[in-house]
Motif scaffolding. Structure first.
Motif, PDB file in Angstrom:
ATOM      1  N   SER A  83       0.809  -1.232   0.000  1.00 33.24           N
ATOM      2  CA  SER A  83       0.000   0.000   0.000  1.00 33.24           C
ATOM      3  C   SER A  83       0.836   1.274   0.000  1.00 33.24           C
ATOM      4  N   ASP A 103       3.226   2.898  -1.866  1.00 37.45           N
ATOM      5  CA  ASP A 103       3.357   3.864  -2.964  1.00 37.45           C
ATOM      6  C   ASP A 103       2.065   4.625  -3.215  1.00 37.45           C
ATOM      7  N   ARG A 104       0.947   3.913  -3.181  1.00 38.82           N
ATOM      8  CA  ARG A 104      -0.340   4.571  -3.393  1.00 38.82           C
ATOM      9  C   ARG A 104      -0.603   5.587  -2.279  1.00 38.82           C
ATOM     10  N   ARG A 121       1.598   8.745  -2.596  1.00 42.62           N
ATOM     11  CA  ARG A 121       1.136   9.650  -3.662  1.00 42.62           C
ATOM     12  C   ARG A 121       0.027  10.572  -3.173  1.00 42.62           C
ATOM     13  N   GLU A 122      -0.736  10.119  -2.195  1.00 41.51           N
ATOM     14  CA  GLU A 122      -1.830  10.943  -1.645  1.00 41.51           C
ATOM     15  C   GLU A 122      -1.291  12.140  -0.856  1.00 41.51           C
TER      16      GLU A 122
END
Length: 132
Positions: free
Chosen positions: A99, A101-102, A105-106
């Motif tokens: 989880s 990298d996702r 990015r946020e």
């Protein structure tokens, strides 16, 4: 993995208003989302921060590291820390690793990323050497 709106909101407050020194994030498996677990007050220190990283569970964290340049100019860098201690359960490590990298990015505005499996890998000296 969903990201709770509070995660981005608190990060923006840290980044733009310096409302917090650090934020510790936890994945709530039942709800399948990343949540804010702990907010560090502006006066709290690095030593305060590391006490909120459990010895046997993974976490994500953001730390606003303030330092002086060689020219004595005060600066700060926002670190993203992926805390994955060797003693954590394999499933816990897998969920955080998949989880990361996702989630990262946020959080728009992260300047430096650290992966740490034990406290020595995120010692204050590591922060100092990576910040310059």
């Amino acid at each position: 993995m969903a990201v709770h709106d509070d995660c981005k909101l608190k990060f923006m407050e840290l980044k733009t208003k310096r409302t917090y020194r650090f934020i510790v994030y936890k994945i709530e498996e039942k709800q399948k989302q990343v949540m804010v677990e702990k907010l560090g007050e502006p006066g709290q220190t690095y030593d305060d921060f590391i006490t909120f990283l459990p010895a046997d569970e993974c976490r994500y964290a953001v730390f606003d590291f303030e330092f002086l340049t060689k020219e004595n100019v005060p600066k700060s860098r926002i670190f993203f820390i992926a805390w994955s201690p060797d003693t954590a359960k394999v499933r816990n490590k897998m969920i955080y690793a998949s989880s990361k990298d996702r989630f990262k990015r946020e959080l728009d505005g992260i300047q430096i990323e650290l992966q740490a499996t034990d406290p020595s890998e995120m010692d204050l000296e590591v922060f100092k050497s990576r910040a310059n």
